[in-house]
Motif scaffolding. Structure first.
Motif, PDB file in Angstrom:
ATOM      1  N   GLY A  64     105.296 130.586 -20.111  1.00 24.66           N
ATOM      2  CA  GLY A  64     106.382 131.376 -20.346  1.00 24.66           C
ATOM      3  C   GLY A  64     106.825 130.901 -21.802  1.00 24.66           C
ATOM      4  O   GLY A  64     106.027 130.529 -22.505  1.00 24.66           O
ATOM      5  N   GLY A  65     108.280 130.823 -21.791  1.00 24.40           N
ATOM      6  CA  GLY A  65     108.713 130.288 -23.218  1.00 24.40           C
ATOM      7  C   GLY A  65     108.709 131.324 -24.331  1.00 24.40           C
ATOM      8  O   GLY A  65     108.234 132.393 -24.054  1.00 24.40           O
ATOM      9  N   ASP A  66     109.454 131.305 -25.371  1.00 24.66           N
ATOM     10  CA  ASP A  66     109.517 132.050 -26.228  1.00 24.66           C
ATOM     11  C   ASP A  66     108.487 132.018 -27.167  1.00 24.66           C
ATOM     12  O   ASP A  66     107.974 130.924 -27.780  1.00 24.66           O
ATOM     13  N   THR A  67     108.038 133.148 -27.786  1.00 22.61           N
ATOM     14  CA  THR A  67     107.298 133.438 -28.747  1.00 22.61           C
ATOM     15  C   THR A  67     107.774 134.194 -29.931  1.00 22.61           C
ATOM     16  O   THR A  67     107.750 135.402 -29.375  1.00 22.61           O
ATOM     17  N   ASP A  68     108.289 133.890 -30.804  1.00 22.98           N
ATOM     18  CA  ASP A  68     108.907 134.612 -31.807  1.00 22.98           C
ATOM     19  C   ASP A  68     108.283 134.577 -33.276  1.00 22.98           C
ATOM     20  O   ASP A  68     107.555 133.692 -33.524  1.00 22.98           O
ATOM     21  N   SER A  69     108.631 135.459 -34.165  1.00 31.62           N
ATOM     22  CA  SER A  69     108.032 135.401 -35.153  1.00 31.62           C
ATOM     23  C   SER A  69     109.262 135.167 -36.341  1.00 31.62           C
ATOM     24  O   SER A  69     109.306 134.714 -37.495  1.00 31.62           O
ATOM     25  N   ASP A  70     110.662 135.170 -35.872  1.00 26.58           N
ATOM     26  CA  ASP A  70     111.695 135.098 -36.740  1.00 26.58           C
ATOM     27  C   ASP A  70     112.501 133.715 -36.382  1.00 26.58           C
ATOM     28  O   ASP A  70     113.350 133.138 -37.108  1.00 26.58           O
ATOM     29  N   ASP A  85     110.488 126.142 -20.027  1.00 28.80           N
ATOM     30  CA  ASP A  85     110.523 127.178 -20.509  1.00 28.80           C
ATOM     31  C   ASP A  85     111.827 127.185 -21.604  1.00 28.80           C
ATOM     32  O   ASP A  85     111.818 127.880 -22.507  1.00 28.80           O
ATOM     33  N   ASP A  86     112.957 126.697 -20.984  1.00 25.53           N
ATOM     34  CA  ASP A  86     114.109 126.802 -21.716  1.00 25.53           C
ATOM     35  C   ASP A  86     114.337 125.934 -22.877  1.00 25.53           C
ATOM     36  O   ASP A  86     114.788 126.370 -24.101  1.00 25.53           O
ATOM     37  N   ARG A  87     113.418 124.996 -22.958  1.00 24.61           N
ATOM     38  CA  ARG A  87     113.430 123.938 -24.212  1.00 24.61           C
ATOM     39  C   ARG A  87     112.312 124.191 -25.115  1.00 24.61           C
ATOM     40  O   ARG A  87     112.167 123.553 -26.153  1.00 24.61           O
ATOM     41  N   LEU A  88     111.521 125.327 -24.929  1.00 24.54           N
ATOM     42  CA  LEU A  88     110.150 125.446 -25.860  1.00 24.54           C
ATOM     43  C   LEU A  88     110.310 126.874 -26.532  1.00 24.54           C
ATOM     44  O   LEU A  88     110.584 127.921 -25.829  1.00 24.54           O
TER      45      LEU A  88
END
Length: 259
Positions: A64-70, A85-88
């Motif tokens: 999981g975790g965030d995958t962002d471009s911004d 997941d919260d920290r990544l």
């Protein structure tokens, strides 16, 4: 999560716990794993390679975790009770334009990054890392000294560089001496704190050698005329001859930005 010994040694004297951290150039997520294991409140793993981004998420984000471009990941406070997941946040971005605000991170790692940056790219990336670093931030730079002249793998790297120069107009690899990077980052406002040897000799395994030969062959396919075929054949031949080799030194440098 598994943390390589080189990463553990590079971070053991750094104040990671509770800090907002940046892994500059997340490859397999080695430094991200080390930062999270040492209690980082938030880790931004930045890479411009989608495959590396996915590898980092799967390795340390439990899928999981965030995958962002911004870079607009959520803020989780000090991270003491947060899951991995919260920290990544894995950010797919060019390190010459890091999608984070000024003065927003407390600790930056560049683990095996500088050797894949030519001098112009190194300067641009260093400027961005300095921009996002908060006053008093720490910087950890781990990389490789230039290889000895008699190192067999040095010839393979030369072929990889030749293919990259012909196809892209820039080298694939540049091995900067530790003394050079000490002076270089000092020129960007970072105060040098310490240097240590992380590996000596460096074990260039058969899989490492094969991967560099494959990369050389891939890039050589874009070279003009018959030169590409010749470079690809040379890279594969050298990989077969080398197999594996233990040579050279990996070093770790630590810096701090003045308050």
């Amino acid at each position: 999560m598994d943390v390589p010994k080189t990463v553990a040694a590079a971070l053991e004297d750094r104040p990671v716990a509770g800090k907002r951290c940046l892994e500059a150039g997340a490859g397999a997520g080695n430094a991200t794993a080390g930062l999270l294991a040492n209690g980082a409140a938030r880790v931004y793993a930045v890479t411009n390679d989608r495959g590396h981004a996915l590898t980092t998420r799967r390795r340390v984000g439990d899928g999981g975790g965030d995958t962002d471009s911004d870079g607009n990941g959520g803020d989780d406070g000090d991270g003491n009770d947060a899951t991995v997941d919260d920290r990544l946040a894995v950010l797919e971005a060019d390190l010459r334009a890091v999608p984070l605000p000024d003065d927003s991170v407390d600790l930056i790692t560049a683990h095996g990054l500088c050797n894949v940056l030519d001098p112009a790219a190194l300067s641009a990336v260093a400027a961005e890392l300095s921009r996002v670093a908060a006053p008093g931030a720490h910087l950890v730079v781990d990389d490789y000294d230039p290889l000895p002249d008699d190192a067999a793998i040095r010839e393979l790297f030369a072929v990889e560089n030749a293919a990259s120069e012909l196809a892209r107009g820039r080298p694939a690899l540049t091995f900067y001496p530790a003394a050079f990077l000490r002076r270089f980052f000092a020129g960007h406002g970072w105060e040098f704190e310490r240097e240590r040897t992380l590996l000596k000799p460096v074990p260039w395994t058969e899989s490492h050698v094969s991967a560099h030969a494959d990369e050389a062959a891939t890039v050589a396919a874009d070279c003009p005329g018959e030169s590409g075929d010749a470079l690809a054949a040379t890279a594969r031949r050298l990989a077969g001859e080398i197999g594996s080799e233990s040579v050279g030194r990996m070093y770790g440098l630590a810096f701090r930005l003045p308050d």
